[in-house]
Motif scaffolding. Structure first.
Motif, short mmCIF file in Angstrom:
data_model
loop_
_atom_site.label_atom_id
_atom_site.label_comp_id
_atom_site.label_asym_id
_atom_site.label_seq_id
_atom_site.Cartn_x
_atom_site.Cartn_y
_atom_site.Cartn_z
N THR A 134 0.84 -1.20 0.00
CA THR A 134 0.00 0.00 0.00
C THR A 134 0.88 1.25 0.00
O THR A 134 2.10 1.18 0.11
CB THR A 134 -0.91 0.04 1.24
N ASP A 135 0.21 2.39 -0.09
CA ASP A 135 0.91 3.68 0.01
C ASP A 135 0.92 4.20 1.44
O ASP A 135 1.38 5.32 1.69
CB ASP A 135 0.25 4.72 -0.90
N VAL A 187 7.70 -3.80 4.99
CA VAL A 187 8.72 -2.88 4.51
C VAL A 187 8.31 -2.40 3.13
O VAL A 187 7.64 -3.12 2.38
CB VAL A 187 10.10 -3.60 4.46
N ALA A 188 8.66 -1.18 2.79
CA ALA A 188 8.37 -0.67 1.45
C ALA A 188 9.11 -1.53 0.42
O ALA A 188 10.22 -2.01 0.68
CB ALA A 188 8.81 0.78 1.33
N VAL A 222 -0.05 -8.83 1.95
CA VAL A 222 -1.51 -8.84 1.87
C VAL A 222 -1.90 -7.88 0.76
O VAL A 222 -1.41 -6.75 0.70
CB VAL A 222 -2.13 -8.38 3.21
N ALA A 223 -2.78 -8.32 -0.13
CA ALA A 223 -3.24 -7.43 -1.20
C ALA A 223 -4.04 -6.28 -0.61
O ALA A 223 -4.91 -6.50 0.24
CB ALA A 223 -4.09 -8.20 -2.20
N PRO A 224 -3.79 -5.05 -1.02
CA PRO A 224 -4.53 -3.90 -0.49
C PRO A 224 -6.00 -3.95 -0.87
O PRO A 224 -6.36 -4.43 -1.95
CB PRO A 224 -3.84 -2.70 -1.14
N ALA A 239 -2.78 -7.20 -9.69
CA ALA A 239 -1.78 -6.14 -9.83
C ALA A 239 -0.87 -6.09 -8.61
O ALA A 239 0.35 -5.93 -8.73
CB ALA A 239 -2.46 -4.79 -10.05
N ALA A 240 -1.47 -6.21 -7.43
CA ALA A 240 -0.67 -6.19 -6.20
C ALA A 240 0.29 -7.37 -6.14
O ALA A 240 1.47 -7.22 -5.78
CB ALA A 240 -1.60 -6.20 -4.98
#
Length: 229
Positions: A130-131, A138-139, A165-167, A174-175
């Motif tokens: 996520t953003d 971690v990013a 985890v998919a947002p 896409a995730a």
């Protein structure tokens, strides 16, 4: 034991196999982890009787209590998949065979320090897709650096791969494609870190198509979770 539980397990396993074949993959490559969050320990006993060998928990208090209650239950691997407070690292390590949610140096260091000479603990780097920097993980840009830290500084941890985890609000495919890129970054550091822990009850087919190896499935198998405090 509930025949409904057996039926739900069989149904999900059939759907997993169908999704794997649709993606050109061998269903035998996949590990199905049944997430027993908030259910009593007896559910793990019932699942084990049905042949389940991998179960997952989200909270330290639960996994610690269940491991103690089921100390005589053989053949089950316990996966910790929730966020870990550094101060609870020792308890999490003592109760877990694998921890999927390592997302910072301090946590890796604490898990290693909890039993530096013990049996290796399987771990995954959790990636935040996520953003929101406040979410666990971690990013993606920091994935390789965290993998390097674990590999170089935490010899009692065995880096297995990545988890995410998919947002909400985004197409899971896409995730999971982005997660596959993070998995490549980790394998560049540890070539045999091949786990991709992704996919839950509502999106495991998309995760399989994107290369997931470990699926974390709860309510589709266990049914509705009991009320909890």
């Amino acid at each position: 034991m509930s025949s409904t539980l057996a039926q739900r397990l069989a149904d999900v396993d059939a759907r997993i196999a169908d999704a794997a074949r649709s993606a050109g993959r061998d269903p035998a490559e996949l590990t199905r982890i049944v997430v027993t969050k908030f259910h009593p320990a007896q559910l793990v006993v019932d699942l084990a009787a049905l042949g389940v060998r991998d179960v997952g928990e989200n909270r330290q208090q639960e996994i610690t209590a269940e491991r103690a209650e089921l100390a005589d239950l053989d053949g089950v691997r316990w996966h910790f998949i929730g966020q870990v407070q550094t101060k609870k690292a020792r308890a999490v390590r003592a109760a877990s065979d694998a921890v999927h949610s390592v997302d910072r140096d301090r946590l890796a260091d604490a898990l290693h320090a909890a039993d530096p000479d013990g049996n290796p603990l399987d771990v995954c780097v959790q990636v935040n897709l996520t953003d929101d920097p406040g979410r666990g993980g971690v990013a993606p840009a920091g994935t390789a650096r965290l993998a390097e830290h674990i590999a170089a500084r935490c010899p009692s941890l065995r880096l297995r791969g990545v988890m995410a985890v998919a947002p909400l609000g985004e197409a899971p495919a896409a995730a999971f494609t982005r997660l596959a890129a993070s998995a490549d970054a980790v394998r560049a550091v540890v070539p045999d870190a091949a786990w991709i822990s992704a996919g839950m009850s509502g999106d495991f087919a998309e995760a399989i198509a994107a290369g997931a190896t470990h699926l974390r499935i709860g309510t589709a198998i266990t049914g509705a979770r009991p009320a909890h405090g």
